[in-house]
Motif scaffolding. Sequence first.
Motif, PDB file in Angstrom:
ATOM      1  N   ARG A 187     -63.300 -17.248  -1.966  1.00  0.00           N
ATOM      2  CA  ARG A 187     -62.291 -17.836  -2.924  1.00  0.00           C
ATOM      3  C   ARG A 187     -63.030 -19.072  -3.718  1.00  0.00           C
ATOM      4  NH1 ARG A 187     -59.354 -16.929   1.615  1.00  0.00           N
ATOM      5  NH2 ARG A 187     -59.269 -18.949   2.251  1.00  0.00           N
ATOM      6  N   THR A 188     -64.388 -19.002  -3.723  1.00  0.00           N
ATOM      7  CA  THR A 188     -65.204 -19.919  -4.438  1.00  0.00           C
ATOM      8  C   THR A 188     -66.401 -19.212  -5.496  1.00  0.00           C
ATOM      9  OG1 THR A 188     -66.928 -20.481  -2.877  1.00  0.00           O
ATOM     10  CG2 THR A 188     -64.931 -21.621  -2.459  1.00  0.00           C
ATOM     11  N   LYS A 189     -66.933 -20.012  -6.404  1.00  0.00           N
ATOM     12  CA  LYS A 189     -67.807 -19.506  -7.163  1.00  0.00           C
ATOM     13  C   LYS A 189     -68.996 -20.567  -7.268  1.00  0.00           C
ATOM     14  CE  LYS A 189     -69.721 -16.838 -10.273  1.00  0.00           C
ATOM     15  NZ  LYS A 189     -69.508 -16.538 -11.337  1.00  0.00           N
ATOM     16  N   LYS A 190     -69.943 -20.186  -7.155  1.00  0.00           N
ATOM     17  CA  LYS A 190     -71.362 -21.178  -7.365  1.00  0.00           C
ATOM     18  C   LYS A 190     -71.946 -21.119  -8.657  1.00  0.00           C
ATOM     19  CE  LYS A 190     -75.469 -20.287  -5.922  1.00  0.00           C
ATOM     20  NZ  LYS A 190     -76.721 -20.217  -5.230  1.00  0.00           N
ATOM     21  N   LEU A 191     -72.045 -22.312  -9.381  1.00  0.00           N
ATOM     22  CA  LEU A 191     -72.521 -22.192 -10.689  1.00  0.00           C
ATOM     23  C   LEU A 191     -73.608 -23.099 -10.670  1.00  0.00           C
ATOM     24  CD1 LEU A 191     -68.855 -23.133 -12.291  1.00  0.00           C
ATOM     25  CD2 LEU A 191     -70.022 -20.785 -11.987  1.00  0.00           C
TER      26      LEU A 191
ATOM     27  N   ALA B  36     -76.244 -27.521  -7.043  1.00  0.00           N
ATOM     28  CA  ALA B  36     -75.123 -26.517  -7.576  1.00  0.00           C
ATOM     29  C   ALA B  36     -73.599 -26.994  -7.680  1.00  0.00           C
ATOM     30  CB  ALA B  36     -75.511 -25.021  -7.114  1.00  0.00           C
ATOM     31  N   ALA B  37     -73.120 -26.399  -8.511  1.00  0.00           N
ATOM     32  CA  ALA B  37     -71.574 -26.852  -8.398  1.00  0.00           C
ATOM     33  C   ALA B  37     -70.829 -25.849  -7.790  1.00  0.00           C
ATOM     34  CB  ALA B  37     -70.988 -26.935 -10.016  1.00  0.00           C
ATOM     35  N   LEU B  38     -69.786 -26.094  -7.057  1.00  0.00           N
ATOM     36  CA  LEU B  38     -68.769 -25.256  -6.604  1.00  0.00           C
ATOM     37  C   LEU B  38     -67.364 -25.460  -6.990  1.00  0.00           C
ATOM     38  CD1 LEU B  38     -68.965 -22.836  -4.244  1.00  0.00           C
ATOM     39  CD2 LEU B  38     -68.190 -24.591  -2.526  1.00  0.00           C
ATOM     40  N   VAL B  39     -66.903 -24.385  -7.612  1.00  0.00           N
ATOM     41  CA  VAL B  39     -65.528 -24.457  -7.984  1.00  0.00           C
ATOM     42  C   VAL B  39     -64.698 -23.545  -7.231  1.00  0.00           C
ATOM     43  CG1 VAL B  39     -66.462 -25.145 -10.198  1.00  0.00           C
ATOM     44  CG2 VAL B  39     -65.830 -22.926  -9.817  1.00  0.00           C
ATOM     45  N   PRO B  40     -63.301 -23.569  -7.203  1.00  0.00           N
ATOM     46  CA  PRO B  40     -62.376 -22.431  -6.931  1.00  0.00           C
ATOM     47  C   PRO B  40     -62.680 -21.210  -7.649  1.00  0.00           C
ATOM     48  CG  PRO B  40     -61.273 -24.404  -7.098  1.00  0.00           C
ATOM     49  CD  PRO B  40     -62.580 -24.769  -7.872  1.00  0.00           C
ATOM     50  N   ALA B  41     -62.395 -20.138  -6.899  1.00  0.00           N
ATOM     51  CA  ALA B  41     -62.619 -18.582  -7.759  1.00  0.00           C
ATOM     52  C   ALA B  41     -61.586 -18.506  -8.745  1.00  0.00           C
ATOM     53  CB  ALA B  41     -62.386 -17.616  -6.607  1.00  0.00           C
ATOM     54  N   SER B  42     -60.352 -19.282  -8.745  1.00  0.00           N
ATOM     55  CA  SER B  42     -59.372 -19.077  -9.872  1.00  0.00           C
ATOM     56  C   SER B  42     -59.784 -20.215 -10.990  1.00  0.00           C
ATOM     57  CB  SER B  42     -58.073 -19.443  -9.048  1.00  0.00           C
ATOM     58  OG  SER B  42     -57.918 -20.778  -8.643  1.00  0.00           O
ATOM     59  N   HIS B  43     -60.771 -21.124 -10.698  1.00  0.00           N
ATOM     60  CA  HIS B  43     -60.817 -21.850 -11.878  1.00  0.00           C
ATOM     61  C   HIS B  43     -61.343 -21.539 -13.231  1.00  0.00           C
ATOM     62  CE1 HIS B  43     -62.807 -25.520 -13.886  1.00  0.00           C
ATOM     63  NE2 HIS B  43     -62.292 -26.086 -12.798  1.00  0.00           N
TER      64      HIS B  43
ATOM     65  N   ASP C 294     -69.318 -30.529 -17.907  1.00  0.00           N
ATOM     66  CA  ASP C 294     -68.106 -29.768 -18.150  1.00  0.00           C
ATOM     67  C   ASP C 294     -66.945 -30.329 -16.939  1.00  0.00           C
ATOM     68  OD1 ASP C 294     -69.007 -28.283 -20.259  1.00  0.00           O
ATOM     69  OD2 ASP C 294     -70.004 -26.811 -18.939  1.00  0.00           O
ATOM     70  N   LEU C 295     -67.468 -30.905 -16.115  1.00  0.00           N
ATOM     71  CA  LEU C 295     -66.702 -31.186 -14.774  1.00  0.00           C
ATOM     72  C   LEU C 295     -65.816 -32.584 -14.948  1.00  0.00           C
ATOM     73  CD1 LEU C 295     -68.941 -29.807 -11.820  1.00  0.00           C
ATOM     74  CD2 LEU C 295     -66.850 -28.780 -13.158  1.00  0.00           C
ATOM     75  N   ARG C 296     -66.059 -33.262 -16.069  1.00  0.00           N
ATOM     76  CA  ARG C 296     -65.766 -34.547 -16.322  1.00  0.00           C
ATOM     77  C   ARG C 296     -64.454 -34.910 -16.063  1.00  0.00           C
ATOM     78  NH1 ARG C 296     -67.231 -37.682 -19.738  1.00  0.00           N
ATOM     79  NH2 ARG C 296     -68.901 -36.522 -20.828  1.00  0.00           N
ATOM     80  N   ASN C 297     -63.485 -33.881 -16.262  1.00  0.00           N
ATOM     81  CA  ASN C 297     -61.904 -33.933 -15.841  1.00  0.00           C
ATOM     82  C   ASN C 297     -61.299 -33.483 -14.456  1.00  0.00           C
ATOM     83  OD1 ASN C 297     -61.666 -35.261 -18.641  1.00  0.00           O
ATOM     84  ND2 ASN C 297     -61.669 -33.273 -19.602  1.00  0.00           N
ATOM     85  N   GLU C 298     -62.190 -32.905 -13.885  1.00  0.00           N
ATOM     86  CA  GLU C 298     -61.817 -32.218 -12.694  1.00  0.00           C
ATOM     87  C   GLU C 298     -61.880 -33.472 -11.366  1.00  0.00           C
ATOM     88  OE1 GLU C 298     -61.219 -29.293 -12.584  1.00  0.00           O
ATOM     89  OE2 GLU C 298     -61.893 -28.795 -14.574  1.00  0.00           O
TER      90      GLU C 298
ATOM     91  N   LEU D 267     -63.555 -22.094 -15.360  1.00  0.00           N
ATOM     92  CA  LEU D 267     -65.176 -22.203 -15.152  1.00  0.00           C
ATOM     93  C   LEU D 267     -65.470 -20.970 -14.440  1.00  0.00           C
ATOM     94  CD1 LEU D 267     -66.088 -25.871 -15.414  1.00  0.00           C
ATOM     95  CD2 LEU D 267     -66.094 -24.185 -17.194  1.00  0.00           C
ATOM     96  N   ALA D 268     -65.227 -20.427 -13.783  1.00  0.00           N
ATOM     97  CA  ALA D 268     -65.395 -19.491 -12.524  1.00  0.00           C
ATOM     98  C   ALA D 268     -66.006 -18.342 -13.286  1.00  0.00           C
ATOM     99  CB  ALA D 268     -64.623 -19.153 -11.441  1.00  0.00           C
ATOM    100  N   THR D 269     -65.776 -17.952 -14.390  1.00  0.00           N
ATOM    101  CA  THR D 269     -66.344 -16.706 -15.109  1.00  0.00           C
ATOM    102  C   THR D 269     -67.621 -16.957 -15.731  1.00  0.00           C
ATOM    103  OG1 THR D 269     -65.242 -17.616 -17.016  1.00  0.00           O
ATOM    104  CG2 THR D 269     -63.787 -16.205 -15.907  1.00  0.00           C
ATOM    105  N   LYS D 270     -68.220 -18.194 -15.534  1.00  0.00           N
ATOM    106  CA  LYS D 270     -69.519 -18.416 -16.124  1.00  0.00           C
ATOM    107  C   LYS D 270     -70.751 -18.438 -14.725  1.00  0.00           C
ATOM    108  CE  LYS D 270     -67.824 -21.586 -19.588  1.00  0.00           C
ATOM    109  NZ  LYS D 270     -68.458 -20.771 -20.758  1.00  0.00           N
TER     110      LYS D 270
END
Length: 300
Positions: free
Chosen positions: A253-257, A167-174, A186-190, A176-179
């Motif tokens: 402060r993170t979101k698992k996607l 799974a992906a883990l992104v900051p809650a403020s990212h 989708d993470l190619r530029n991160e 993509l965190a709404t998904k």
Amino acid sequence: MELRQLRYFVAVAEREHISEAAENLHVAQSAVSRQIANLEEELGIELFERVGRNVKLTPIGKTFLEYTIAALQAIDFAKKQVDEYLNPEKGTIKIGFPSSLASFLLPTVISAFKKEHPNVSFHLRQGSYRYLINAVKQRELNLAFLGPVPAKDDAINTKILFTENIAALVPASHQLATKEEIQLADLRNEGFVLFPDGYILNKVVVEACKSVGFTPKISSEGEDMDALKGLVAAGIGVTLLPESAFYDSTPRRTKKLALVEPPFTRNVGVIYPVNRELAPSEKIFLNFVSQFFTRLSQFK
């Protein structure tokens, strides 16, 4: 040639000091010196040369040490086999594990096993992916958990226990965190936070990204799961982690996607030697682990 002489010889060779070896062996220095002298006389060679107050192995001494260690390991293993044959419920199991399996798999399995076999002891060793494979091949360890499971070869048997999603883990403020799910592309530029080069999970992530057309830009590195989660929570970057890394909880402060199109997985299992039979307690443990994850998968 006596076992005592060989053990004294190894102790001195490892410490390069007779008195320190004697102290470790809990015997008099004169006893160690006498046994080494008797061994050298029987072999007809000098195993050590004096360098000041220390001793160092001669070239032939180094060769003799290599074979002596192998012989003592074989003798100790044979004795362990006899002891466990007489009482497999009082054996000691040496198990290796990587940091990625330390927080969930290892404590879960051992805790469940100890409830049924309370007198079996464990000697646990954390190490890198490559170290664990070599340690099993060289008899330093009896078993090792790994994820992903390496290919079976002439020296190791493999047993897959389960397969889990990455799974992906992104900051809650990212953004993509709404998904709830994303494509890896989708993470190619991160910026990514990953295990250092040489760690198997670094390789897993890099190869996954390359399979969808990009090479991850690494902004920071961490040597364990908690470090990576902390870096993501701090907004330093994003990462990919196996589902088992989130069994306790997803960090604040993170979101698992979930990753879809394509999904990514890794298998997790155990490796053990081809060239020797497992001890009775090891067989009991290996059978228990196999049944444990079979039952676990039935409840998912």
